[in-house]
Design a protein around this motif. Structure first.
Motif, PDB file in Angstrom:
ATOM      1  N   ALA A  92       0.827  -1.207   0.000  1.00 35.34           N
ATOM      2  CA  ALA A  92       0.000   0.000   0.000  1.00 35.34           C
ATOM      3  C   ALA A  92       0.859   1.253   0.000  1.00 35.34           C
ATOM      4  O   ALA A  92       0.590   2.205  -0.740  1.00 35.34           O
ATOM      5  CB  ALA A  92      -0.932  -0.008   1.211  1.00 35.34           C
ATOM      6  N   ALA A  93       1.901   1.271   0.829  1.00 39.86           N
ATOM      7  CA  ALA A  93       2.761   2.449   0.917  1.00 39.86           C
ATOM      8  C   ALA A  93       3.575   2.649  -0.357  1.00 39.86           C
ATOM      9  O   ALA A  93       3.767   3.777  -0.824  1.00 39.86           O
ATOM     10  CB  ALA A  93       3.687   2.326   2.123  1.00 39.86           C
ATOM     11  N   VAL A  94       4.040   1.545  -0.947  1.00 36.61           N
ATOM     12  CA  VAL A  94       4.847   1.652  -2.166  1.00 36.61           C
ATOM     13  C   VAL A  94       4.009   2.156  -3.328  1.00 36.61           C
ATOM     14  O   VAL A  94       4.428   3.055  -4.072  1.00 36.61           O
ATOM     15  CB  VAL A  94       5.480   0.288  -2.505  1.00 36.61           C
ATOM     16  N   THR A  95       2.808   1.610  -3.519  1.00 33.36           N
ATOM     17  CA  THR A  95       1.980   2.031  -4.650  1.00 33.36           C
ATOM     18  C   THR A  95       1.452   3.450  -4.469  1.00 33.36           C
ATOM     19  O   THR A  95       1.142   4.123  -5.456  1.00 33.36           O
ATOM     20  CB  THR A  95       0.801   1.076  -4.865  1.00 33.36           C
ATOM     21  N   ALA A  96       1.371   3.920  -3.225  1.00 34.78           N
ATOM     22  CA  ALA A  96       0.972   5.311  -2.979  1.00 34.78           C
ATOM     23  C   ALA A  96       2.140   6.274  -3.113  1.00 34.78           C
ATOM     24  O   ALA A  96       1.966   7.480  -2.942  1.00 34.78           O
ATOM     25  CB  ALA A  96       0.359   5.437  -1.584  1.00 34.78           C
ATOM     26  N   ARG A  97       3.324   5.734  -3.377  1.00 36.99           N
ATOM     27  CA  ARG A  97       4.532   6.540  -3.559  1.00 36.99           C
ATOM     28  C   ARG A  97       4.813   7.422  -2.337  1.00 36.99           C
ATOM     29  O   ARG A  97       5.098   8.616  -2.453  1.00 36.99           O
ATOM     30  CB  ARG A  97       4.423   7.394  -4.834  1.00 36.99           C
ATOM     31  N   VAL A  98       4.736   6.799  -1.160  1.00 32.82           N
ATOM     32  CA  VAL A  98       5.052   7.519   0.068  1.00 32.82           C
ATOM     33  C   VAL A  98       6.546   7.837   0.092  1.00 32.82           C
ATOM     34  O   VAL A  98       7.386   6.960  -0.129  1.00 32.82           O
ATOM     35  CB  VAL A  98       4.661   6.677   1.303  1.00 32.82           C
ATOM     36  N   ARG A  99       6.859   9.082   0.368  1.00 31.69           N
ATOM     37  CA  ARG A  99       8.244   9.561   0.339  1.00 31.69           C
ATOM     38  C   ARG A  99       8.534  10.366   1.604  1.00 31.69           C
ATOM     39  O   ARG A  99       7.619  10.662   2.380  1.00 31.69           O
ATOM     40  CB  ARG A  99       8.463  10.442  -0.894  1.00 31.69           C
ATOM     41  N   PRO A 100       9.795  10.754   1.803  1.00 29.07           N
ATOM     42  CA  PRO A 100      10.103  11.631   2.929  1.00 29.07           C
ATOM     43  C   PRO A 100       9.259  12.892   2.887  1.00 29.07           C
ATOM     44  O   PRO A 100       9.121  13.535   1.844  1.00 29.07           O
ATOM     45  CB  PRO A 100      11.597  11.944   2.733  1.00 29.07           C
ATOM     46  N   GLY A 101       8.647  13.234   4.022  1.00 28.89           N
ATOM     47  CA  GLY A 101       7.808  14.421   4.109  1.00 28.89           C
ATOM     48  C   GLY A 101       6.353  14.204   3.739  1.00 28.89           C
ATOM     49  O   GLY A 101       5.554  15.141   3.832  1.00 28.89           O
ATOM     50  N   SER A 102       5.981  12.994   3.313  1.00 24.52           N
ATOM     51  CA  SER A 102       4.592  12.732   2.907  1.00 24.52           C
ATOM     52  C   SER A 102       3.646  12.816   4.097  1.00 24.52           C
ATOM     53  O   SER A 102       4.029  12.578   5.241  1.00 24.52           O
ATOM     54  CB  SER A 102       4.474  11.337   2.287  1.00 24.52           C
ATOM     55  N   SER A 103       2.389  13.142   3.799  1.00 21.34           N
ATOM     56  CA  SER A 103       1.313  13.040   4.776  1.00 21.34           C
ATOM     57  C   SER A 103       0.434  11.874   4.351  1.00 21.34           C
ATOM     58  O   SER A 103       0.027  11.795   3.196  1.00 21.34           O
ATOM     59  CB  SER A 103       0.505  14.326   4.851  1.00 21.34           C
ATOM     60  N   VAL A 104       0.148  10.968   5.290  1.00 21.02           N
ATOM     61  CA  VAL A 104      -0.500   9.701   4.956  1.00 21.02           C
ATOM     62  C   VAL A 104      -1.623   9.414   5.937  1.00 21.02           C
ATOM     63  O   VAL A 104      -1.454   9.577   7.156  1.00 21.02           O
ATOM     64  CB  VAL A 104       0.516   8.537   5.003  1.00 21.02           C
ATOM     65  N   THR A 199      -3.138  10.498  -3.868  1.00 19.21           N
ATOM     66  CA  THR A 199      -3.242   9.101  -4.284  1.00 19.21           C
ATOM     67  C   THR A 199      -3.967   8.284  -3.229  1.00 19.21           C
ATOM     68  O   THR A 199      -3.681   8.400  -2.030  1.00 19.21           O
ATOM     69  CB  THR A 199      -1.847   8.494  -4.515  1.00 19.21           C
ATOM     70  N   VAL A 200      -4.899   7.443  -3.667  1.00 15.26           N
ATOM     71  CA  VAL A 200      -5.551   6.465  -2.806  1.00 15.26           C
ATOM     72  C   VAL A 200      -5.052   5.089  -3.226  1.00 15.26           C
ATOM     73  O   VAL A 200      -5.279   4.652  -4.360  1.00 15.26           O
ATOM     74  CB  VAL A 200      -7.090   6.521  -2.926  1.00 15.26           C
ATOM     75  N   SER A 201      -4.342   4.416  -2.329  1.00 12.29           N
ATOM     76  CA  SER A 201      -3.836   3.072  -2.598  1.00 12.29           C
ATOM     77  C   SER A 201      -4.750   2.078  -1.898  1.00 12.29           C
ATOM     78  O   SER A 201      -4.770   1.988  -0.670  1.00 12.29           O
ATOM     79  CB  SER A 201      -2.398   2.937  -2.078  1.00 12.29           C
ATOM     80  N   ARG A 202      -5.516   1.334  -2.691  1.00  8.63           N
ATOM     81  CA  ARG A 202      -6.547   0.445  -2.134  1.00  8.63           C
ATOM     82  C   ARG A 202      -6.057  -0.994  -2.151  1.00  8.63           C
ATOM     83  O   ARG A 202      -5.957  -1.620  -3.204  1.00  8.63           O
ATOM     84  CB  ARG A 202      -7.826   0.573  -2.961  1.00  8.63           C
ATOM     85  N   VAL A 203      -5.754  -1.533  -0.983  1.00 13.37           N
ATOM     86  CA  VAL A 203      -5.267  -2.913  -0.895  1.00 13.37           C
ATOM     87  C   VAL A 203      -6.268  -3.832  -0.203  1.00 13.37           C
ATOM     88  O   VAL A 203      -6.069  -5.051  -0.182  1.00 13.37           O
ATOM     89  CB  VAL A 203      -3.910  -2.993  -0.174  1.00 13.37           C
ATOM     90  N   GLY A 204      -7.341  -3.277   0.380  1.00 12.55           N
ATOM     91  CA  GLY A 204      -8.366  -4.114   0.968  1.00 12.55           C
ATOM     92  C   GLY A 204      -9.147  -4.847  -0.116  1.00 12.55           C
ATOM     93  O   GLY A 204      -9.487  -4.260  -1.146  1.00 12.55           O
ATOM     94  N   VAL A 205      -9.414  -6.139   0.086  1.00  8.40           N
ATOM     95  CA  VAL A 205     -10.185  -6.894  -0.899  1.00  8.40           C
ATOM     96  C   VAL A 205     -11.583  -6.286  -0.999  1.00  8.40           C
ATOM     97  O   VAL A 205     -12.290  -6.187   0.007  1.00  8.40           O
ATOM     98  CB  VAL A 205     -10.289  -8.372  -0.493  1.00  8.40           C
ATOM     99  N   PRO A 206     -12.019  -5.850  -2.178  1.00 13.52           N
ATOM    100  CA  PRO A 206     -13.313  -5.163  -2.296  1.00 13.52           C
ATOM    101  C   PRO A 206     -14.484  -6.049  -1.899  1.00 13.52           C
ATOM    102  O   PRO A 206     -14.573  -7.205  -2.307  1.00 13.52           O
ATOM    103  CB  PRO A 206     -13.378  -4.797  -3.792  1.00 13.52           C
ATOM    104  N   SER A 207     -15.371  -5.497  -1.110  1.00 11.28           N
ATOM    105  CA  SER A 207     -16.604  -6.193  -0.724  1.00 11.28           C
ATOM    106  C   SER A 207     -17.799  -5.643  -1.489  1.00 11.28           C
ATOM    107  O   SER A 207     -18.935  -5.982  -1.196  1.00 11.28           O
ATOM    108  CB  SER A 207     -16.848  -6.062   0.786  1.00 11.28           C
ATOM    109  N   CYS A 208     -17.536  -4.771  -2.472  1.00  9.08           N
ATOM    110  CA  CYS A 208     -18.606  -4.204  -3.289  1.00  9.08           C
ATOM    111  C   CYS A 208     -18.116  -4.112  -4.730  1.00  9.08           C
ATOM    112  O   CYS A 208     -16.911  -4.080  -4.988  1.00  9.08           O
ATOM    113  CB  CYS A 208     -19.010  -2.822  -2.774  1.00  9.08           C
ATOM    114  N   GLY A 209     -19.054  -4.088  -5.658  1.00  8.62           N
ATOM    115  CA  GLY A 209     -18.696  -4.097  -7.062  1.00  8.62           C
ATOM    116  C   GLY A 209     -18.649  -2.732  -7.714  1.00  8.62           C
ATOM    117  O   GLY A 209     -18.386  -2.623  -8.912  1.00  8.62           O
ATOM    118  N   ASP A 210     -18.914  -1.684  -6.944  1.00 11.38           N
ATOM    119  CA  ASP A 210     -18.862  -0.344  -7.498  1.00 11.38           C
ATOM    120  C   ASP A 210     -18.254   0.581  -6.460  1.00 11.38           C
ATOM    121  O   ASP A 210     -17.782   0.145  -5.427  1.00 11.38           O
ATOM    122  CB  ASP A 210     -20.258   0.138  -7.917  1.00 11.38           C
ATOM    123  N   GLY A 211     -18.266   1.878  -6.741  1.00  5.62           N
ATOM    124  CA  GLY A 211     -17.676   2.813  -5.797  1.00  5.62           C
ATOM    125  C   GLY A 211     -17.925   4.247  -6.216  1.00  5.62           C
ATOM    126  O   GLY A 211     -18.344   4.515  -7.350  1.00  5.62           O
TER     127      GLY A 211
END
Length: 224
Positions: A92-104, A199-211
């Motif tokens: 999740a952190a890698v795909t969100a491109r978290v870097r020094p100084g990021s707010s998460v 960026t929203v990095s979504r790693v939770g398995v989806p429990s719904c088919g839309d959003g």
């Protein structure tokens, strides 16, 4: 051998099944000394239709491949975290491109503010995120975030949580959201707390088919 099978919603059984065999050159027979529970198993547990022969459950494990070896009973219980929760939080952190100084923000609700969410806090702090905020309704879990390096804790979900995050970020929102659950509510919360261009990095398995990803999301230049 013995295995756990799911025959329908709420119908979990431990049964005898044939042992594994090598069918293709790329196959491996794995001896499993330690296994862990994955939150994605909750979805079929609550809604799976009744079947005559349920699928075998479990996919997070440590094992020994294709060589004879005695089971090491001294193996500590912590390595199973490497099979699921640690690598999921890290991803999740890698795909969100978290870097020094990021707010998460780490968005959770049960599963997300538990093991995966806490590992996501650790993973966000590792590259030097300046602000890491775990969110979720279970205070005893979100409080653990402070021990994992969180700078702030928001023990809430939904609109209340989004407002608290905005207050913590001078109204801007966070640059990266690690969404560790997969529900409609947690995805909506993620969009509510991420800043424009974030960026929203979504790693939770989806429990719904839309959003909630209509016209507002691209207009705000949000990466999902």
């Amino acid at each position: 051998m013995r295995t756990t099978t799911l025959h329908g919603a709420g119908d979990v059984r431990v049964e005898d099944v044939p042992g594994p065999v090598i069918e293709n050159p790329t196959d491996a027979v794995v001896r499993v000394p330690r296994a862990a529970v994955c939150g994605s198993g909750l979805h079929p547990y609550r809604s799976a239709p009744a079947t005559g022969q349920g699928p075998r459950m479990g996919h997070e494990f440590l094992g020994t491949v294709k060589v004879p070896a005695a089971l090491d009973e001294a193996l500590p219980p912590s390595p199973p975290a490497l099979t699921d929760v640690f690598c999921t939080g890290r991803h999740a952190a890698v795909t969100a491109r978290v870097r020094p100084g990021s707010s998460v923000a780490v968005v959770g609700d049960g599963a997300g503010d538990g093991a995966v969410g806490l590992c996501a806090v650790l993973a966000a702090r590792r590259p030097g995120a300046e602000q890491v905020v775990p969110m979720g309704r279970h205070r005893e879990r979100t409080d653990l975030g402070a021990e994992c390096g969180a700078t702030d804790v928001v023990p809430a979900v939904g609109d209340e949580a989004a407002e608290q995050v905005r207050q913590l970020t001078a109204g801007r929102g966070v640059g990266a959201v690690l969404e560790c659950v997969g529900s409609m509510q947690t995805l909506a919360t993620s969009f509510a707390v991420v800043r424009d261009g974030g960026t929203v990095s979504r790693v939770g398995v989806p429990s719904c088919g839309d959003g909630p990803i209509g016209t507002e999301t691209p207009m705000r230049n949000i990466t999902l």
